[in-house]
Design a protein around this motif. Sequence first.
Motif, PDB file in Angstrom:
ATOM      1  N   ALA A  23     -44.655  28.376 -19.405  1.00  0.00           N
ATOM      2  CA  ALA A  23     -43.271  28.777 -19.156  1.00  0.00           C
ATOM      3  C   ALA A  23     -42.456  27.546 -18.814  1.00  0.00           C
ATOM      4  O   ALA A  23     -41.245  27.602 -18.734  1.00  0.00           O
ATOM      5  N   SER A  24     -43.149  26.460 -18.599  1.00  0.00           N
ATOM      6  CA  SER A  24     -42.469  25.260 -18.116  1.00  0.00           C
ATOM      7  C   SER A  24     -42.599  24.089 -19.090  1.00  0.00           C
ATOM      8  O   SER A  24     -42.756  22.956 -18.675  1.00  0.00           O
ATOM      9  N   GLU A  25     -42.520  24.378 -20.392  1.00  0.00           N
ATOM     10  CA  GLU A  25     -42.679  23.319 -21.395  1.00  0.00           C
ATOM     11  C   GLU A  25     -41.679  22.190 -21.201  1.00  0.00           C
ATOM     12  O   GLU A  25     -41.991  21.024 -21.434  1.00  0.00           O
ATOM     13  N   ALA A  26     -40.477  22.523 -20.767  1.00  0.00           N
ATOM     14  CA  ALA A  26     -39.433  21.514 -20.625  1.00  0.00           C
ATOM     15  C   ALA A  26     -39.611  20.673 -19.368  1.00  0.00           C
ATOM     16  O   ALA A  26     -38.945  19.661 -19.211  1.00  0.00           O
ATOM     17  N   ARG A  27     -40.500  21.076 -18.495  1.00  0.00           N
ATOM     18  CA  ARG A  27     -40.696  20.335 -17.246  1.00  0.00           C
ATOM     19  C   ARG A  27     -41.656  19.176 -17.468  1.00  0.00           C
ATOM     20  O   ARG A  27     -42.627  19.287 -18.202  1.00  0.00           O
ATOM     21  N   SER A  28     -41.389  18.111 -16.781  1.00  0.00           N
ATOM     22  CA  SER A  28     -42.232  16.931 -16.915  1.00  0.00           C
ATOM     23  C   SER A  28     -43.597  17.180 -16.281  1.00  0.00           C
ATOM     24  O   SER A  28     -43.770  18.090 -15.462  1.00  0.00           O
ATOM     25  N   ALA A  29     -44.536  16.341 -16.645  1.00  0.00           N
ATOM     26  CA  ALA A  29     -45.868  16.425 -16.041  1.00  0.00           C
ATOM     27  C   ALA A  29     -45.775  16.234 -14.533  1.00  0.00           C
ATOM     28  O   ALA A  29     -46.502  16.879 -13.773  1.00  0.00           O
ATOM     29  N   ALA A  33     -47.008  18.860 -11.780  1.00  0.00           N
ATOM     30  CA  ALA A  33     -47.962  18.418 -10.761  1.00  0.00           C
ATOM     31  C   ALA A  33     -47.424  18.707  -9.361  1.00  0.00           C
ATOM     32  O   ALA A  33     -48.180  19.117  -8.469  1.00  0.00           O
ATOM     33  N   ALA A  34     -46.143  18.523  -9.143  1.00  0.00           N
ATOM     34  CA  ALA A  34     -45.539  18.841  -7.845  1.00  0.00           C
ATOM     35  C   ALA A  34     -45.688  20.327  -7.542  1.00  0.00           C
ATOM     36  O   ALA A  34     -45.960  20.719  -6.400  1.00  0.00           O
ATOM     37  N   CYS A  35     -45.550  21.142  -8.561  1.00  0.00           N
ATOM     38  CA  CYS A  35     -45.736  22.590  -8.400  1.00  0.00           C
ATOM     39  C   CYS A  35     -47.168  22.899  -7.973  1.00  0.00           C
ATOM     40  O   CYS A  35     -47.391  23.665  -7.028  1.00  0.00           O
ATOM     41  N   ARG A  36     -48.128  22.294  -8.636  1.00  0.00           N
ATOM     42  CA  ARG A  36     -49.535  22.516  -8.282  1.00  0.00           C
ATOM     43  C   ARG A  36     -49.838  21.983  -6.876  1.00  0.00           C
ATOM     44  O   ARG A  36     -50.601  22.595  -6.127  1.00  0.00           O
ATOM     45  N   LEU A  37     -49.232  20.885  -6.521  1.00  0.00           N
ATOM     46  CA  LEU A  37     -49.409  20.348  -5.171  1.00  0.00           C
ATOM     47  C   LEU A  37     -48.821  21.301  -4.133  1.00  0.00           C
ATOM     48  O   LEU A  37     -49.401  21.502  -3.065  1.00  0.00           O
ATOM     49  N   PHE A  38     -47.694  21.912  -4.465  1.00  0.00           N
ATOM     50  CA  PHE A  38     -47.107  22.903  -3.562  1.00  0.00           C
ATOM     51  C   PHE A  38     -48.081  24.054  -3.312  1.00  0.00           C
ATOM     52  O   PHE A  38     -48.264  24.487  -2.175  1.00  0.00           O
TER      53      PHE A  38
END
Length: 173
Positions: A23-29, A33-38
């Motif tokens: 769902a987040s293709e436009a988001r940078s790696a 990664a910040a999302c996963r860290l959250f």
Amino acid sequence: GGGVPPLVESLVICEYLEDRWPASEARSAQRRAACRLFVDRYSAAMPYMPLLRAEEGSEAEAEARRALEEGMRAVDAFLCEYADGDGPFFFGESFSLAEEACAPFALRLMRVLPALRPQHDPASMLEALGLARLATWLDAVVQRPSVTSTAPPASDMVAASKLLLERMKGAAK
């Protein structure tokens, strides 16, 4: 060799789905990664079970509350620093892996803790601590229709938690 084991851990399933149908293709790696860290930080920083396990009025209860408050501060700071500011979720208006992975824990925090220990109501704690970003995020997550429609009723969550706490007390004897 080379097969894929059954995916049984909820975070692994969420990450698989995010990778398979992004769902987040436009988001940078870096943003992903910040999302996963959250997700990792949220689960580590928001310990409410020690409050439920502690004897009311005990030093253990006071310490558990301090730990939860400190965790709330840390999660709020992370959201303020790294989440998008244009919506309630980690990626603004987009419900993402951050919310999918944390929703079950957020629901228990916001439903079970105040039902069993009203003096430790998370919404009141967040307000008293001035943690508006986390309060907004939690409210958006627990109010989202896809979360509420798939979660057990609050009464069932509370009853299951009471039973779990009784079993834990029995096992500790």
